[in-house]
Design a protein around this motif. Structure first.
Motif, PDB file in Angstrom:
ATOM      1  N   ARG A 106     -11.209  -0.490  -9.554  1.00 27.58           N
ATOM      2  CA  ARG A 106     -10.309  -0.379  -8.450  1.00 27.58           C
ATOM      3  C   ARG A 106     -10.333  -1.671  -7.508  1.00 27.58           C
ATOM      4  NH1 ARG A 106     -10.304   5.926  -7.495  1.00 27.58           N
ATOM      5  NH2 ARG A 106      -9.245   6.456  -9.675  1.00 27.58           N
TER       6      ARG A 106
ATOM      7  N   ILE B 184     -10.670  -4.771  -7.954  1.00 24.32           N
ATOM      8  CA  ILE B 184     -10.094  -5.929  -8.061  1.00 24.32           C
ATOM      9  C   ILE B 184      -8.766  -5.941  -7.361  1.00 24.32           C
ATOM     10  CG2 ILE B 184      -8.608  -6.967 -10.035  1.00 24.32           C
ATOM     11  CD1 ILE B 184     -11.154  -6.479 -11.311  1.00 24.32           C
ATOM     12  N   ARG B 185      -8.170  -5.155  -6.746  1.00 24.22           N
ATOM     13  CA  ARG B 185      -7.136  -5.156  -5.936  1.00 24.22           C
ATOM     14  C   ARG B 185      -7.481  -5.467  -4.402  1.00 24.22           C
ATOM     15  NH1 ARG B 185      -4.629   0.195  -7.749  1.00 24.22           N
ATOM     16  NH2 ARG B 185      -4.495  -0.026  -9.915  1.00 24.22           N
ATOM     17  N   PHE B 186      -8.715  -5.274  -4.147  1.00 24.05           N
ATOM     18  CA  PHE B 186      -8.912  -5.442  -2.818  1.00 24.05           C
ATOM     19  C   PHE B 186      -9.022  -6.912  -2.469  1.00 24.05           C
ATOM     20  CE2 PHE B 186     -11.135  -1.414  -1.314  1.00 24.05           C
ATOM     21  CZ  PHE B 186     -10.580  -0.773  -2.196  1.00 24.05           C
ATOM     22  N   GLU B 187      -8.700  -7.309  -1.169  1.00 22.18           N
ATOM     23  CA  GLU B 187      -8.542  -8.810  -0.828  1.00 22.18           C
ATOM     24  C   GLU B 187     -10.043  -9.494  -0.826  1.00 22.18           C
ATOM     25  OE1 GLU B 187      -6.873 -11.120   3.122  1.00 22.18           O
ATOM     26  OE2 GLU B 187      -6.286  -9.195   2.841  1.00 22.18           O
TER      27      GLU B 187
ATOM     28  N   LYS C 256     -12.834  -8.355  -2.271  1.00 18.21           N
ATOM     29  CA  LYS C 256     -13.390  -7.280  -3.455  1.00 18.21           C
ATOM     30  C   LYS C 256     -14.935  -7.512  -3.491  1.00 18.21           C
ATOM     31  CE  LYS C 256     -12.412 -10.011  -7.570  1.00 18.21           C
ATOM     32  NZ  LYS C 256     -11.579 -10.977  -7.110  1.00 18.21           N
TER      33      LYS C 256
ATOM     34  N   GLN D  43     -17.337  -5.905  -0.378  1.00 18.35           N
ATOM     35  CA  GLN D  43     -17.172  -4.513   0.227  1.00 18.35           C
ATOM     36  C   GLN D  43     -18.734  -3.976   0.640  1.00 18.35           C
ATOM     37  OE1 GLN D  43     -13.626  -4.117   1.164  1.00 18.35           O
ATOM     38  NE2 GLN D  43     -14.191  -2.017   0.294  1.00 18.35           N
TER      39      GLN D  43
END
Ligand code: ADP
Ligand code: MG
Length: 264
Positions: free
Chosen positions: A100, A102-105, A107, A110
């Motif tokens: 999941r 992978i989609r974070f700007e 990533k 976090q």
């Protein structure tokens, strides 16, 4: 403000979790306020600190929720039975984060973002990384100031560590400029074995000598038994060789943290 240390090696079974749990317990006993972050979906640090069975099922929030930005770290952190030792637990659900995120700007950042919120509440934060160099492990490398590399004396250990050191350099040059290797610690050492001694001196010849901790962790059956009792070695068998070795390692870590605190 806590010194943040990740325990890293992309190889499994080299004693990352054993090192995280036992340095953490020893530093806690020395009066440091310690947080262990379980960054492995296998949850071995969580189990090794007493959270298995019903205690594990009672955990409401975990590293997964924190790394996904869904809860504050303080909501996931639990107290352990051990002196000055807190835990951010993990369960199998953490494996989903690898996909999941992978989609974070940002990533890879976090965990760092989250940990900074609790940095003032501890003296040392130890991140027990999973055996990989994927997104979760990169979160571990970006969230810390220092890394400790547990290493077994095996012929192939060197190749893995060379790859790891390259990854550390990449992270340092791109997103975590102050990252440094605190040290390499030899684990499961059996100096009676000739091959162990030979491999150890071959490995030592490839690095500057001060990269190695003086303390070496012997192979010790008590260290194998302690996790299934949910206790760090110094509580499970304080007179064992394993407890003695980890106490010495923790003292070296405390000294290195002290000289770092002065820079923070
Ligand atoms: P990792 O986290 O790198 O996968 P672990 O810390 O889980 O490795 O250790 C792998 C296994 O080896 C565990 O069963 C652990 O109890 C055992 N172990 C670790 N260090 C020692 C040691 N010094 N002597 C004997 N067994 C050990
Ligand atoms: Mg582990």
């Amino acid at each position: 403000m806590a010194v943040i240390i990740s325990i890293v090696n992309q190889k499994g079974g080299v004693a990352k979790t054993t090192t995280a749990v036992n340095i953490g317990a020893a530093l806690g006993n020395m009066g440091k306020r310690v947080l262990i972050v379980d960054l492995d979906p296998q949850g071995n640090a969580t189990a090794g600190l007493g959270f298995s069975g019903a205690a594990k099922r009672s955990l409401e929030k975990t590293t997964y929720d924190v790394i996904m930005g869904e809860v504050r770290p303080a909501e996931a952190i639990v107290e352990t039975k051990f002196k000055n030792l807190s835990l951010m637990p993990s369960t199998q659900s953490l494996a989903e984060a690898e996909i999941r995120l992978i989609r974070f700007e940002n990533k890879n950042m976090q965990l760092k973002k989250a940990i900074l919120q609790v940095r003032d509440s501890y003296d040392v934060i130890i991140i027990d990384c999973l055996p990989s160099l994927g997104v979760l492990a990169l979160n571990g490398l970006n969230a810390c100031d220092r890394i400790i590399i547990p290493m077994q004396c095996e012929p192939y250990s060197l190749e893995g560590v060379a790859e790891l050191i390259n990854t550390v350099k990449r992270v340092k040059n791109s997103s975590n400029r102050n990252l440094q290797i605190m040290g390499i610690v030899f684990t499961m050492v059996d100096t009676k074995l000739k091959v162990n001694r030979e491999v150890m001196s071959a490995i030592k010849s490839k690095f500057p000598p001060d990269i190695f901790f003086n303390a070496e962790i012997p192979r010790n059956v008590k260290l194998t038994e302690a996790p299934s009792h949910g206790e760090p070695i110094m509580y499970y068998d304080p007179t064992s060789k394993g407890a003695d070795a980890y106490a010495r390692l923790a003292k070296e870590v405390a000294r290195k943290c002290k000289s770092m605190e002065e820079m923070l």
